[in-house]
Scaffold this active site. Structure first.
Site, PDB file in Angstrom:
ATOM      1  N   HIS A 107     -33.214  -3.817  74.374  1.00 12.89           N
ATOM      2  CA  HIS A 107     -32.075  -4.099  73.602  1.00 12.89           C
ATOM      3  C   HIS A 107     -30.257  -3.597  74.280  1.00 12.89           C
ATOM      4  O   HIS A 107     -31.014  -1.981  75.086  1.00 12.89           O
ATOM      5  CB  HIS A 107     -32.507  -3.539  72.120  1.00 12.89           C
ATOM      6  CG  HIS A 107     -30.459  -3.317  71.192  1.00 12.89           C
ATOM      7  ND1 HIS A 107     -29.382  -2.635  71.479  1.00 12.89           N
ATOM      8  CD2 HIS A 107     -30.470  -3.962  70.492  1.00 12.89           C
ATOM      9  CE1 HIS A 107     -28.960  -2.995  70.510  1.00 12.89           C
ATOM     10  NE2 HIS A 107     -29.922  -3.516  69.742  1.00 12.89           N
TER      11      HIS A 107
ATOM     12  N   ARG B  92     -29.450  -8.949  73.550  1.00  8.11           N
ATOM     13  CA  ARG B  92     -31.542  -9.268  73.562  1.00  8.11           C
ATOM     14  C   ARG B  92     -31.124 -10.376  73.794  1.00  8.11           C
ATOM     15  O   ARG B  92     -30.237 -10.933  73.790  1.00  8.11           O
ATOM     16  CB  ARG B  92     -31.458  -8.584  72.342  1.00  8.11           C
ATOM     17  CG  ARG B  92     -31.542  -7.872  71.077  1.00  8.11           C
ATOM     18  CD  ARG B  92     -32.786  -7.698  70.596  1.00  8.11           C
ATOM     19  NE  ARG B  92     -31.814  -7.545  69.079  1.00  8.11           N
ATOM     20  CZ  ARG B  92     -32.030  -7.784  67.703  1.00  8.11           C
ATOM     21  NH1 ARG B  92     -33.358  -7.975  67.722  1.00  8.11           N
ATOM     22  NH2 ARG B  92     -31.431  -7.569  66.569  1.00  8.11           N
TER      23      ARG B  92
ATOM     24  N   LYS C 175     -30.169 -14.100  71.963  1.00  8.14           N
ATOM     25  CA  LYS C 175     -29.217 -13.439  70.759  1.00  8.14           C
ATOM     26  C   LYS C 175     -27.729 -13.791  71.586  1.00  8.14           C
ATOM     27  O   LYS C 175     -26.919 -14.466  72.805  1.00  8.14           O
ATOM     28  CB  LYS C 175     -29.065 -12.087  70.484  1.00  8.14           C
ATOM     29  CG  LYS C 175     -30.575 -11.935  69.599  1.00  8.14           C
ATOM     30  CD  LYS C 175     -30.659 -11.757  68.515  1.00  8.14           C
ATOM     31  CE  LYS C 175     -29.984 -10.317  67.653  1.00  8.14           C
ATOM     32  NZ  LYS C 175     -29.741 -10.715  66.502  1.00  8.14           N
TER      33      LYS C 175
ATOM     34  N   ASP D 257     -21.498 -10.770  71.644  1.00  9.28           N
ATOM     35  CA  ASP D 257     -21.083  -9.971  71.061  1.00  9.28           C
ATOM     36  C   ASP D 257     -19.834  -8.729  72.291  1.00  9.28           C
ATOM     37  O   ASP D 257     -20.705  -8.578  73.465  1.00  9.28           O
ATOM     38  CB  ASP D 257     -21.801  -8.908  70.541  1.00  9.28           C
ATOM     39  CG  ASP D 257     -21.421  -7.876  69.829  1.00  9.28           C
ATOM     40  OD1 ASP D 257     -20.028  -7.162  70.172  1.00  9.28           O
ATOM     41  OD2 ASP D 257     -21.991  -7.518  68.547  1.00  9.28           O
TER      42      ASP D 257
ATOM     43  N   CYS E  96     -18.858  -6.116  72.052  1.00 15.88           N
ATOM     44  CA  CYS E  96     -19.614  -4.596  71.884  1.00 15.88           C
ATOM     45  C   CYS E  96     -20.745  -4.764  73.412  1.00 15.88           C
ATOM     46  O   CYS E  96     -20.378  -3.426  73.989  1.00 15.88           O
ATOM     47  CB  CYS E  96     -19.814  -4.117  70.852  1.00 15.88           C
ATOM     48  SG  CYS E  96     -21.462  -4.197  70.766  1.00 15.88           S
ATOM     49  N   TYR E  97     -21.185  -5.389  74.132  1.00 15.41           N
ATOM     50  CA  TYR E  97     -22.299  -4.922  75.065  1.00 15.41           C
ATOM     51  C   TYR E  97     -21.447  -5.465  76.282  1.00 15.41           C
ATOM     52  O   TYR E  97     -21.736  -5.352  76.948  1.00 15.41           O
ATOM     53  CB  TYR E  97     -23.778  -6.836  75.015  1.00 15.41           C
ATOM     54  CG  TYR E  97     -23.643  -6.309  73.776  1.00 15.41           C
ATOM     55  CD1 TYR E  97     -24.984  -4.829  73.822  1.00 15.41           C
ATOM     56  CD2 TYR E  97     -24.162  -6.686  72.649  1.00 15.41           C
ATOM     57  CE1 TYR E  97     -25.573  -4.340  72.289  1.00 15.41           C
ATOM     58  CE2 TYR E  97     -24.685  -7.085  71.425  1.00 15.41           C
ATOM     59  CZ  TYR E  97     -25.662  -5.788  71.340  1.00 15.41           C
ATOM     60  OH  TYR E  97     -26.098  -4.996  70.055  1.00 15.41           O
TER      61      TYR E  97
ATOM     62  N   ASP F  55     -15.931  -8.004  67.820  1.00 15.11           N
ATOM     63  CA  ASP F  55     -17.816  -8.648  68.072  1.00 15.11           C
ATOM     64  C   ASP F  55     -17.369 -10.071  68.724  1.00 15.11           C
ATOM     65  O   ASP F  55     -17.585 -10.175  70.501  1.00 15.11           O
ATOM     66  CB  ASP F  55     -18.531  -8.706  67.557  1.00 15.11           C
ATOM     67  CG  ASP F  55     -19.402  -9.730  67.430  1.00 15.11           C
ATOM     68  OD1 ASP F  55     -19.424 -11.073  68.025  1.00 15.11           O
ATOM     69  OD2 ASP F  55     -20.319  -9.598  66.112  1.00 15.11           O
TER      70      ASP F  55
ATOM     71  N   ASP G 298     -12.211  -4.051  64.658  1.00 14.93           N
ATOM     72  CA  ASP G 298     -13.149  -2.922  63.609  1.00 14.93           C
ATOM     73  C   ASP G 298     -13.202  -1.678  65.021  1.00 14.93           C
ATOM     74  O   ASP G 298     -12.889  -1.774  66.137  1.00 14.93           O
ATOM     75  CB  ASP G 298     -13.916  -2.525  62.868  1.00 14.93           C
ATOM     76  CG  ASP G 298     -15.291  -3.435  64.541  1.00 14.93           C
ATOM     77  OD1 ASP G 298     -15.462  -2.184  65.182  1.00 14.93           O
ATOM     78  OD2 ASP G 298     -16.087  -4.243  63.539  1.00 14.93           O
TER      79      ASP G 298
ATOM     80  N   HIS H 280     -15.651  -2.043  67.893  1.00  8.35           N
ATOM     81  CA  HIS H 280     -15.072  -2.833  68.849  1.00  8.35           C
ATOM     82  C   HIS H 280     -13.915  -3.504  69.500  1.00  8.35           C
ATOM     83  O   HIS H 280     -13.622  -3.815  71.020  1.00  8.35           O
ATOM     84  CB  HIS H 280     -15.432  -4.682  67.930  1.00  8.35           C
ATOM     85  CG  HIS H 280     -16.631  -4.475  67.910  1.00  8.35           C
ATOM     86  ND1 HIS H 280     -17.122  -4.359  66.372  1.00  8.35           N
ATOM     87  CD2 HIS H 280     -17.796  -5.583  68.705  1.00  8.35           C
ATOM     88  CE1 HIS H 280     -19.036  -4.987  66.731  1.00  8.35           C
ATOM     89  NE2 HIS H 280     -19.353  -5.614  67.823  1.00  8.35           N
TER      90      HIS H 280
END
Lengths: 343, 521
Positions: B258, B316, B319, B322, B324-325, B401, B408, B411
């Site tokens: 993750h 992941r 998935k 996003d 944030c990654y 995201d 937010d 993010h």
């Protein structure tokens, strides 16, 4: 949730005579905080009474009610969870009832860490209590509960890691026994569910070995067969290829054992099959070929073989960087540099 | 202007749809509309032109800081220092300083979160916890200073250390808080704080490298924790001198690889190198634990999405991307490069490259060429910048995201940090490490072997973590230098200036100023 309408009707703690003996503690005193949150009156009221309770160290039935109310408004309030757990233990509350109460909260707030950790504490405490005749029924029931949750959210990280902990902690053959078929059911629904693939690896290899699975070559054969079948259904599925790599590395099996299988996935056209080869299932007609993961796999076989086959690996990496997987061009170029440096 | 050919083929489904491929296709349909070259209408208002909407993001952060957060942020009530850190570090990355009064209020708020028994809490009156401790100390690195009410000297390091030790588990891991879970996020937070505040000891770190290594999964990334039960031996069965943990017993990872855990585990692994170098010599019985850097690199680079996903990162396998990654995984590639020994080894860069930032988007062919010349990083820096600029910005300010989600705090920071990590290359510099080591040259070396090792550990922690510097001439800005963000330290996610400031204080060293700083104000 039926409980929510109750919440709105519920009187503030400051209006309830049975809480009159508790002095509410405001959050920030004598200070104008930066980046404040605008709380609802209910939340502000409950947390002020909670701070009041913490300051006196009270552990009582009404604390259970208060912490539940806070958790329902903010399930990430870890202090409310911890204090609730400490209160349950201090009061010797029946933990099986607590677990029941938590079922609804868990379903409602699936993505919260604390929901799952609380269950883990409860299961551990139930297990450690000498009076509970056997913890196995509780663990079995818990496994069934987790299965229900995974039907709702099949990739929930906390739920999966909790399931893995539960299996290991209780480590009972009755718990482990249904896991492979559970995984297969989930992968039938979604062959790309990486959480399920990881769980399979955990079940097959995580413990070292399972009872009745002492014949490791047989287990490897089963896993290879299953994985190859899944790849043939949907070749461009990185979860299945990663699993394949994982089981080979775990069992120290050379990648080259898979060469004839992988060759079926690296050309642009599905191979003509005159003879049905059950060992090496071919891609279906709708498969989009060549499959990037198969190309990568074949390059690894070439690299491991060494000598003049390294050049073949380099050709594949070039084709990945220039054509089939351009996003990772830098990575493939790195692989080429590394291979050249070590050959 | 010549159009760049983009390969926007969707992720192959092999004619075999499943829930994963269905939601993936829906996401690709949204994202492909953000790709600039596929625009049929030049004035399509849902698109932006690749400009970082600096001002609206600043307004977003400022509103949160000054006016506060709406009621839906009640879910963050136990993460108050995080809200402060995300906001303050957002300003730092955007290159905006804060006035004294704001700093003062931030320091006072943060100190109100310190627990009397050590560590920081998610809010006043809550229990201490590793995650808010990290966020509060990091925020204090930004706004604090030495001296009375400066925030730094009011951190109770002794109690904080005791709090850390009280969370230590037999398998080398740490609970994040009493009666709470174990996971590698907590360990990252603990190691960051212990490194910054000069609190490392062998007692604190014992067994932690082995625990981190045990969390790596077959995919190469890391899971949340590992199961200790099979490795912990019964105390009665242990011969004197034998370790509590059976090194041959399985300690399987709990949860799949993750992005968040992988960043935390990789950064922790780097933080632990000074300890491994100081306390694990080749003659000792305990073999040094290892991680598989090769499979880690493979996993991290494979998390970058396709062109049709604008090269954003996933957390992941299988998935969705996003924003944030961008930091957790994009930033992690930078950490792995550090582990692999990438760095300031090649100082050659031509004049045209160093002024590349001024050339902006003049010619795309030329630009592509320059990218290839200058860029030896292992992920696609250009594509990641495009994801954040084209898909990560909310029109009303703040970052997201993915569209059409709302912005937010979380993010906003991790998209900005990820964008910064894609613009700048910050890697370990041997030259800088030598400069830092010289700060110990007049130091008396203790006679006592234990003290000597402890001094070596702390010196190594200081010099290693502050050796990460921006490589000059390797910065690249999609959309031109108007989009430039400050570089951020790959381990701390603070500017190099802030990292140096707090560490210089707690290690009692004066860091000589460099001719060219990586964070120009």
């Amino acid at each position: 949730m039926p409980r929510n309408s109750d919440d709105e009707d519920r009187k503030l703690y400051s209006e309830r005579p049975e809480w009159a003996d508790v002095t509410p503690v405001p959050q920030y005193q004598g200070l104008n905080p930066i980046a404040p949150i605008f709380y609802t009156p209910q939340y502000k009221d409950a947390t002020e009474y909670f701070r009041g309770v913490i300051s006196t160290g009270e552990k009582s039935e009404r604390v259970l009610e208060l912490t539940e109310a806070i958790i329902r408004m903010n399930p990430a309030h870890y202090t409310a969870w911890q204090y609730r757990y400490q209160t349950l233990i201090a009061l010797k509350s029946p933990l099986d009832l607590e677990l029941k109460l938590m079922d609804g909260i868990a379903i409602q707030f699936l993505k919260t860490y604390q929901v799952w950790h609380h269950r883990r504490l409860l299961l551990t405490a139930l297990h450690d209590t000498p009076s509970s005749s056997s913890s196995q029924p509780a663990a079995l029931a818990e496994l069934a509960f987790i299965s229900r949750v995974l039907m709702v959210d099949s990739k929930n990280y906390h739920t999966w890691s909790y399931r893995q902990w539960l299996l290991s902690y209780f480590d009972d053959v009755h718990l482990w026994t249904g896991e492979i078929s559970f995984v297969e059911r989930l992968l039938e629904e979604d062959v790309r569910n990486n959480s399920a693939w990881h769980h399979r690896f955990f079940v097959v290899f995580g413990r070292g070995q399972q009872q009745g699975e002492e014949d490791r070559p047989e287990v490897l054969k089963r896993e290879l067969g299953y994985t190859k079948d899944q790849i043939s259904l949907a070749p461009n599925n990185p979860s299945a290829w990663n699993y394949l790599r994982g089981i080979l590395e775990q069992t120290k099996t050379p990648f080259s054992n898979l060469e004839s299988f992988v060759q079926l996935y690296v050309s642009s056209e599905p191979p003509k099959q005159d003879i049905l080869d059950l060992e090496n299932p071919a891609p279906g007609e709708s498969a989009e070929l060549p499959c990037v993961a198969a190309l990568e796999f074949l390059a690894d076989i070439h690299e491991q073989a060494g000598a003049d086959r390294v050049q073949k690996a380099i050709e594949i990496w070039k084709s990945l960087g220039d054509k089939y997987d351009t996003m990772r061009k830098k990575y493939w170029e790195y692989r080429i540099r590394e291979a050249l440096a070590s050959s | 202007m010549a159009k760049v050919e983009r390969d926007i083929r969707p992720t192959p489904t092999d004619g075999y749809p499943s829930p994963t491929s269905t939601i993936q296709a829906q996401t690709e349909n949204i994202l492909r509309n953000r790709i600039p070259s596929t625009s049929t209408l030049p004035s399509d208002s849902t698109k932006n032109d690749g400009t970082l909407q600096r001002n609206s993001h600043l307004q977003f952060l400022l509103r949160n800081l000054v006016q506060g957060f709406p009621a839906r942020y009640v879910s963050q009530d136990a993460s108050q220092p995080w809200l402060i850190f995300w906001t303050l570090q957002g300003f730092s990355v955007l290159g905006v300083g804060l006035d004294e009064q704001t700093k003062r209020r931030a320091i006072d708020t943060l100190l109100a979160l310190q627990h009397p028994d050590g560590g920081f809490c998610g809010g006043p009156g809550q229990f201490p916890h590793l995650l808010p401790t990290y966020a509060a100390v990091s925020a204090l690195a930004i706004v604090g200073k030495p001296g009375e009410n400066g925030g730094w000297d009011q951190i109770d390091r002794k109690k904080c250390y005791d709090f850390f030790m009280s969370l230590k588990q037999p398998d080398g891991s740490f609970l994040v808080s009493h009666d709470a879970e174990v996971d590698v996020r907590g360990i990252y937070c603990l190691l960051t704080v212990a490194t910054m505040l000069n609190m490392l000891t062998p007692e604190l770190l014992e067994g932690t490298p082995e625990f981190i290594a045990s969390c790596q999964t077959y995919e190469g990334g890391f899971g949340s924790a590992s199961f200790p039960g099979w490795a912990i031996r019964d105390k009665d069965d242990i011969e004197p001198g034998e370790p509590l943990l059976d090194p041959s017993a399985p300690r399987p990872p709990l949860g799949e690889a993750h992005g968040g855990y992988t960043f935390c585990a990789t950064a922790s692994w780097i933080y632990l190198q000074p300890y491994l170098r100081t306390y694990y010599d080749s003659s000792s019985a305990a073999a040094a634990p290892k991680i598989n850097t090769k499979s880690l690199l493979r996993w991290a680079t494979h998390m970058q999405g396709l062109e049709i996903e604008l090269g954003g990162f996933k957390g992941r396998t299988n998935k969705l991307v996003d924003g944030c990654y961008s930091w957790w995984v994009g930033g992690c590639v930078g950490l792995v490069e550090g582990l692999l020994g990438f760095g300031h080894s090649n100082p050659l860069h031509s004049e045209s490259q160093s002024k590349g930032e001024d050339e902006g988007m003049k010619g795309e062919d030329k630009e592509n060429e320059e990218w290839d010349d200058v860029d030896d990083s292992l992920f696609n820096r250009k594509a990641l910048q495009e994801y954040i600029l084209y898909a990560g910005q909310h029109p009303a300010g703040g970052l997201v995201d993915k569209p059409p989600k709302v912005a937010d705090s979380y993010h906003t920071l991790y998209c900005l940090s990820g964008l910064s990590a894609a613009q700048h290359r910050v890697t370990p510099s041997t030259a800088q490490k030598i400069v830092l080591q010289s700060l110990w040259k007049d130091e008396e070396v203790p006679d006592d072997e234990t003290e000597k090792k402890l001094q070596a550990l702390r010196k190594e922690a200081f010099t290693s973590s502050l050796s990460w510097l921006e490589e000059e001439g390797t910065e690249k800005y999609v959309g031109g230098s108007q989009n430039r963000l400050n570089a951020t330290h790959p381990l701390f996610n603070l500017t190099v200036t802030h990292s140096e400031g707090i560490m210089a204080h707690f290690y009692g060293r004066q860091i000589p100023s460099r001719a060219s700083r990586s964070t120009k104000k």
